[in-house]
Design a protein around this motif. Structure first.
Motif, PDB file in Angstrom:
ATOM      1  N   GLY A  24     -34.035 -29.486 -43.392  1.00  0.00           N
ATOM      2  CA  GLY A  24     -35.221 -29.191 -42.598  1.00  0.00           C
ATOM      3  C   GLY A  24     -36.312 -30.195 -42.880  1.00  0.00           C
ATOM      4  O   GLY A  24     -36.145 -31.122 -43.678  1.00  0.00           O
ATOM      5  N   ALA A  25     -37.435 -30.011 -42.199  1.00  0.00           N
ATOM      6  CA  ALA A  25     -38.603 -30.866 -42.398  1.00  0.00           C
ATOM      7  C   ALA A  25     -39.838 -29.987 -42.379  1.00  0.00           C
ATOM      8  O   ALA A  25     -39.886 -28.968 -41.678  1.00  0.00           O
ATOM      9  CB  ALA A  25     -38.687 -31.929 -41.301  1.00  0.00           C
ATOM     10  N   TRP A  26     -40.841 -30.369 -43.152  1.00  0.00           N
ATOM     11  CA  TRP A  26     -42.090 -29.619 -43.201  1.00  0.00           C
ATOM     12  C   TRP A  26     -43.020 -30.058 -42.078  1.00  0.00           C
ATOM     13  O   TRP A  26     -43.213 -31.239 -41.843  1.00  0.00           O
ATOM     14  CB  TRP A  26     -42.791 -29.814 -44.542  1.00  0.00           C
ATOM     15  CG  TRP A  26     -42.082 -29.169 -45.692  1.00  0.00           C
ATOM     16  CD1 TRP A  26     -41.377 -29.779 -46.694  1.00  0.00           C
ATOM     17  CD2 TRP A  26     -42.007 -27.759 -45.960  1.00  0.00           C
ATOM     18  NE1 TRP A  26     -40.869 -28.852 -47.562  1.00  0.00           N
ATOM     19  CE2 TRP A  26     -41.239 -27.598 -47.142  1.00  0.00           C
ATOM     20  CE3 TRP A  26     -42.510 -26.623 -45.320  1.00  0.00           C
ATOM     21  CZ2 TRP A  26     -40.961 -26.357 -47.685  1.00  0.00           C
ATOM     22  CZ3 TRP A  26     -42.239 -25.378 -45.864  1.00  0.00           C
ATOM     23  CH2 TRP A  26     -41.472 -25.252 -47.036  1.00  0.00           C
ATOM     24  N   ARG A  27     -43.602 -29.076 -41.386  1.00  0.00           N
ATOM     25  CA  ARG A  27     -44.589 -29.365 -40.350  1.00  0.00           C
ATOM     26  C   ARG A  27     -45.561 -28.201 -40.269  1.00  0.00           C
ATOM     27  O   ARG A  27     -45.183 -27.093 -39.910  1.00  0.00           O
ATOM     28  CB  ARG A  27     -43.917 -29.582 -38.991  1.00  0.00           C
ATOM     29  CG  ARG A  27     -44.850 -30.143 -37.925  1.00  0.00           C
ATOM     30  CD  ARG A  27     -45.232 -31.574 -38.219  1.00  0.00           C
ATOM     31  NE  ARG A  27     -46.099 -32.137 -37.189  1.00  0.00           N
ATOM     32  CZ  ARG A  27     -46.661 -33.340 -37.270  1.00  0.00           C
ATOM     33  NH1 ARG A  27     -46.439 -34.103 -38.324  1.00  0.00           N
ATOM     34  NH2 ARG A  27     -47.426 -33.785 -36.295  1.00  0.00           N
ATOM     35  N   ARG A  28     -46.803 -28.472 -40.660  1.00  0.00           N
ATOM     36  CA  ARG A  28     -47.868 -27.465 -40.683  1.00  0.00           C
ATOM     37  C   ARG A  28     -47.452 -26.216 -41.457  1.00  0.00           C
ATOM     38  O   ARG A  28     -47.661 -25.087 -41.014  1.00  0.00           O
ATOM     39  CB  ARG A  28     -48.318 -27.107 -39.265  1.00  0.00           C
ATOM     40  CG  ARG A  28     -49.033 -28.252 -38.571  1.00  0.00           C
ATOM     41  CD  ARG A  28     -49.678 -27.833 -37.262  1.00  0.00           C
ATOM     42  NE  ARG A  28     -50.447 -28.946 -36.704  1.00  0.00           N
ATOM     43  CZ  ARG A  28     -49.937 -29.863 -35.897  1.00  0.00           C
ATOM     44  NH1 ARG A  28     -48.669 -29.790 -35.534  1.00  0.00           N
ATOM     45  NH2 ARG A  28     -50.688 -30.861 -35.449  1.00  0.00           N
ATOM     46  N   GLY A  29     -46.833 -26.427 -42.589  1.00  0.00           N
ATOM     47  CA  GLY A  29     -46.484 -25.341 -43.477  1.00  0.00           C
ATOM     48  C   GLY A  29     -45.213 -24.604 -43.135  1.00  0.00           C
ATOM     49  O   GLY A  29     -44.795 -23.706 -43.875  1.00  0.00           O
ATOM     50  N   SER A  30     -44.573 -24.960 -42.053  1.00  0.00           N
ATOM     51  CA  SER A  30     -43.327 -24.309 -41.635  1.00  0.00           C
ATOM     52  C   SER A  30     -42.177 -25.301 -41.693  1.00  0.00           C
ATOM     53  O   SER A  30     -42.376 -26.522 -41.677  1.00  0.00           O
ATOM     54  CB  SER A  30     -43.460 -23.758 -40.209  1.00  0.00           C
ATOM     55  OG  SER A  30     -44.481 -22.789 -40.132  1.00  0.00           O
ATOM     56  N   VAL A  31     -40.957 -24.759 -41.751  1.00  0.00           N
ATOM     57  CA  VAL A  31     -39.761 -25.585 -41.798  1.00  0.00           C
ATOM     58  C   VAL A  31     -39.222 -25.785 -40.386  1.00  0.00           C
ATOM     59  O   VAL A  31     -38.971 -24.817 -39.656  1.00  0.00           O
ATOM     60  CB  VAL A  31     -38.680 -24.940 -42.684  1.00  0.00           C
ATOM     61  CG1 VAL A  31     -37.364 -25.717 -42.581  1.00  0.00           C
ATOM     62  CG2 VAL A  31     -39.153 -24.885 -44.130  1.00  0.00           C
ATOM     63  N   VAL A  32     -39.065 -27.050 -39.993  1.00  0.00           N
ATOM     64  CA  VAL A  32     -38.365 -27.394 -38.755  1.00  0.00           C
ATOM     65  C   VAL A  32     -36.895 -27.543 -39.113  1.00  0.00           C
ATOM     66  O   VAL A  32     -36.537 -28.369 -39.957  1.00  0.00           O
ATOM     67  CB  VAL A  32     -38.901 -28.705 -38.148  1.00  0.00           C
ATOM     68  CG1 VAL A  32     -38.134 -29.047 -36.879  1.00  0.00           C
ATOM     69  CG2 VAL A  32     -40.391 -28.600 -37.864  1.00  0.00           C
ATOM     70  N   SER A  33     -36.044 -26.761 -38.492  1.00  0.00           N
ATOM     71  CA  SER A  33     -34.635 -26.714 -38.889  1.00  0.00           C
ATOM     72  C   SER A  33     -33.856 -27.865 -38.254  1.00  0.00           C
ATOM     73  O   SER A  33     -33.213 -27.716 -37.213  1.00  0.00           O
ATOM     74  CB  SER A  33     -34.020 -25.372 -38.490  1.00  0.00           C
ATOM     75  OG  SER A  33     -32.701 -25.263 -38.974  1.00  0.00           O
ATOM     76  N   LEU A  34     -33.908 -29.011 -38.877  1.00  0.00           N
ATOM     77  CA  LEU A  34     -33.224 -30.181 -38.341  1.00  0.00           C
ATOM     78  C   LEU A  34     -31.708 -30.001 -38.331  1.00  0.00           C
ATOM     79  O   LEU A  34     -31.025 -30.421 -37.392  1.00  0.00           O
ATOM     80  CB  LEU A  34     -33.598 -31.423 -39.142  1.00  0.00           C
ATOM     81  CG  LEU A  34     -35.054 -31.876 -39.084  1.00  0.00           C
ATOM     82  CD1 LEU A  34     -35.238 -33.169 -39.865  1.00  0.00           C
ATOM     83  CD2 LEU A  34     -35.516 -32.062 -37.650  1.00  0.00           C
ATOM     84  N   LYS A  35     -31.175 -29.392 -39.379  1.00  0.00           N
ATOM     85  CA  LYS A  35     -29.721 -29.238 -39.453  1.00  0.00           C
ATOM     86  C   LYS A  35     -29.192 -28.356 -38.319  1.00  0.00           C
ATOM     87  O   LYS A  35     -28.140 -28.640 -37.730  1.00  0.00           O
ATOM     88  CB  LYS A  35     -29.319 -28.646 -40.808  1.00  0.00           C
ATOM     89  CG  LYS A  35     -27.807 -28.438 -40.999  1.00  0.00           C
ATOM     90  CD  LYS A  35     -27.006 -29.734 -40.849  1.00  0.00           C
ATOM     91  CE  LYS A  35     -25.600 -29.642 -41.427  1.00  0.00           C
ATOM     92  NZ  LYS A  35     -24.757 -28.640 -40.766  1.00  0.00           N
ATOM     93  N   ALA A  36     -29.904 -27.290 -37.997  1.00  0.00           N
ATOM     94  CA  ALA A  36     -29.469 -26.431 -36.895  1.00  0.00           C
ATOM     95  C   ALA A  36     -29.481 -27.204 -35.575  1.00  0.00           C
ATOM     96  O   ALA A  36     -28.545 -27.091 -34.760  1.00  0.00           O
ATOM     97  CB  ALA A  36     -30.366 -25.203 -36.799  1.00  0.00           C
ATOM     98  N   ASN A  37     -30.522 -27.988 -35.355  1.00  0.00           N
ATOM     99  CA  ASN A  37     -30.559 -28.826 -34.158  1.00  0.00           C
ATOM    100  C   ASN A  37     -29.416 -29.832 -34.157  1.00  0.00           C
ATOM    101  O   ASN A  37     -28.779 -30.081 -33.123  1.00  0.00           O
ATOM    102  CB  ASN A  37     -31.884 -29.580 -34.079  1.00  0.00           C
ATOM    103  CG  ASN A  37     -33.053 -28.687 -33.744  1.00  0.00           C
ATOM    104  OD1 ASN A  37     -32.881 -27.549 -33.306  1.00  0.00           O
ATOM    105  ND2 ASN A  37     -34.258 -29.179 -33.964  1.00  0.00           N
TER     106      ASN A  37
END
Length: 651
Positions: A192-205
């Motif tokens: 994942g990646a951090w963006r504004r305190g939340s995790v963007v789930s790169l692996k799921a994408n």
């Protein structure tokens, strides 16, 4: 002979000038004579830059091969390796110099020296080879702004593989399109990646994309956010596992100067994304030369290009140009307003950043948030500022100059594209007097013109279509897999000249003022009016932080000006302000450009690279069905604007 007429009206005048200080001029990398010297022998200029800056395995004897225009070749008998130029050659003298100060959004940091970066690149390059990646293979990279991103790019360059970086904010569909077009055999991503305190789930994408991409044999996954992800046995591998125990030394592949280095896809807001092809020697020549002169780089600079490596700005001015020049850079993972609106200014203060390069979109956001955020920090280390991505409004330029540059740091307003590979039009600090909102003049060795519909040069003081009149080393070589589209898109509009699709005007001093995409030009009562000029007039109002303008159908004038305005904090959008804004435009430009409608909005629809999506604003203004919003960073705002536009009043 047909009379030459300006194709776009020159309506907005800017008379403020900012000469560099005597102190800056005395120590500047560029002097005013560089322009005449480069023009006297432009091929010799580029030859000298290539030979003096690059470490070649075999020095080129050919400069430019134009025998098959527009498929130009540069330094085509030379051999080199970009990872070697970015890392190995610095080890004996500057191995312990910091390559990157990296800042994670949650607050974790890393300081990486050139020696440490070289070792990590070597380990990962050997890991890629163990997975069957070989010279010429395409590797897709889908990561946030973490150190493993430049590591992956340089590891590919080291072994001769071709990287295709996909911005971490793109959807699985966008990722799949790019993997399929490049026929990539390996994907590098993270949990994942951090963006504004939340995790963007790169692996799921990534999993969703890879399901449609049979060419992918392995997915290498970096642990970053520690969120739970699915790992497919035999296909998915943890980055930390594949590099463990690998030797640090990996031979740098000897590459021909015209071998493919990377494919970078344009955002593709309409139509199929274009895979822009960049090669080795010419690209590195352009990257190093412009980085050195435009940013006046000194050995002790702490340089921060606050872009994302997923865009060409990051490729050229975070990775290849700065590292090849042995520069210390800053990388930041997250949002500029997390946990508060002063995050960037805190980083500048913490690391003593001396050169800062960002986008006008970001600058206007900083203006909106308020002066108190930068004013609360010590930014005195800054000696040079830059802007990139779109034309900058003069008032945003002034705010940047005063609040970030302390009223002293020169600003380099740069125009270039994914396709050009490096900066094309820009002031050279210390050698050029700047004007707020103008990119001033072409870089030495580059020639440009402003022409009318028939390709005739428009006299000074007029506007028209920007063209580049001869090849340059860092230029794109083609569109991947589609030579015909390359010729049609860039070389068919004006014979023998590159047409980037932008409007431009030149003032009486010959300074270039970019006017945005020609698709955004409005035809109002027979006048071709640039959206950029009207937007600049609106932003000149003290209550406005940002504005976007489009033309919409009008029964009387053909098109009418429709404006969408974001206000500074504490400013109320009422009927009085509406009239004041219309009067401001009339005063700055003329009554012909007065907006017929103005919508106040908290934000504007923007791509993930920060560019305003005027196409969607046109759809809203015309009350059409809204187009695709998958490339937006803030898709929710579109419906809000549409609702406000349906109830707005008109002049």
């Amino acid at each position: 002979m047909a009379e030459t007429q300006q194709a776009i009206e020159n309506l907005l005048s800017e008379t403020r000038v900012f000469p560099p200080s005597e102190e800056f001029v005395a120590g500047a990398n560029a002097t005013a004579s560089i322009y005449e010297e480069a023009e006297a022998d432009w091929l010799g200029f580029w030859r000298d830059q290539a030979l003096e800056r690059i470490t070649w395995f075999e020095e080129p004897t050919e400069i430019l091969d134009d025998s098959n225009a527009p498929f130009y070749k540069w330094f085509s008998d030379g051999r080199l390796n970009l990872a070697y130029n970015c890392l190995d050659r610095h080890l004996d003298t500057d191995g312990d110099k910091v390559a990157y100060h990296w800042v994670g959004e949650p607050g974790d940091t890393r300081t990486i020296t050139y020696r440490e970066l070289h070792a990590e690149v070597g380990r990962f390059a050997n890991a890629l080879k163990s997975l069957g990646v070989a010279r010429g293979d395409r590797v897709a990279i889908y990561l946030g702004m973490i150190p493993e991103l430049p590591v992956a790019m340089l590891a590919c360059a080291r072994i001769g593989a071709v990287h295709s970086v996909v911005f971490g904010g793109f959807s699985s569909d966008s990722l799949a399109d790019r993997i399929q077009d490049a026929d990539a055999r390996l994907l590098i991503t993270s949990d994942g990646a951090w963006r504004r305190g939340s995790v963007v789930s790169l692996k799921a994408n990534a999993d969703s994309a890879v399901a449609r991409c049979p060419s992918i044999e392995h997915v290498v996954v970096v642990r970053r956010t520690e969120n739970e992800v699915a790992m497919e046995e035999g296909r998915d591998l943890w980055y930390q596992d594949v590099v463990a125990g690998r030797p640090e030394d990996c031979p740098a592949e000897s590459m021909n100067a015209e071998d493919l280095l990377y494919i970078l896809y344009t955002s593709g807001t309409t139509g199929t994304p274009k895979g822009i092809v960049h090669t080795q020697g010419g690209y590195l020549t352009g990257a190093m030369t412009t980085h050195h002169y435009v940013f006046d780089i000194k050995p002790d600079d702490v340089y921060w290009c606050a872009a994302d490596i997923g865009w060409v700005t990051g490729h050229t001015y975070i990775v290849y140009g700065p590292l090849a020049n042995g520069t210390t850079g800053v990388m930041y993972e997250g949002a500029p307003n997390f946990p508060d609106n002063d995050r960037l200014w805190q980083i500048i203060e913490d690391y003593g950043v001396t050169v800062f390069y960002t986008a006008p979109t970001a600058i206007r956001a900083f203006m909106k948030w308020g002066d108190r955020y930068p004013d609360a920090h010590d930014l005195s280390s800054i000696r040079l500022l830059g802007t990139v991505g779109e034309p900058i409004n003069p008032e945003a330029w002034i705010w940047y100059h005063e609040h970030i540059g302390g009223g002293a740091a020169p600003i380099v307003d740069t125009w270039w594209q994914t396709e050009t590979g490096s900066i094309m039009i820009t002031p050279l600090p210390g050698a050029v007097v700047t004007k707020p909102g103008s990119a001033t003049r072409p870089f030495p060795g580059i020639t440009a013109d402003v022409v009318d519909e028939d390709g005739n040069s428009v006299p000074l003081g007029g506007g028209g279509f920007l063209t580049i009149d001869r090849p340059w080393p860092s230029m794109l070589r083609t569109i991947y897999g589609d030579d015909a589209r390359y010729v049609e898109t860039y070389w068919s509009r004006f014979e023998g000249r590159y047409f980037p699709g932008d409007g431009c005007k030149r003032d009486e001093d010959g300074y270039y003022w970019l006017l945005g995409r020609v698709d955004d030009i409005m035809l109002v009562a027979g006048h071709n009016i640039s959206t950029t000029e009207v937007e600049s007039a609106l932003v000149s109002h003290p209550g406005v932080a940002e504005a976007a303008v489009v033309g919409r159908t009008d029964a009387v004038t053909g098109q009418a000006v429709a404006a969408f305005v974001t206000l500074r904090q504490g400013v109320e959008g009422d009927a009085a302000l509406l009239e004041d804004l219309r009067d401001t435009v009339a005063d700055k430009i003329g009554p012909i450009a007065k907006p017929k409608s103005i919508v106040f909005t908290d934000d504007l629809p923007k791509t993930r690279s920060g560019k305003i999506m005027r196409r969607l604003l046109r759809d809203i203004s015309e009350q059409r069905r809204l187009g695709d919003v998958t490339t937006l960073a803030n898709a929710d705002i579109v419906e809000e604007i549409a609702a406000k536009a349906s109830t707005s009043t008109e002049d």
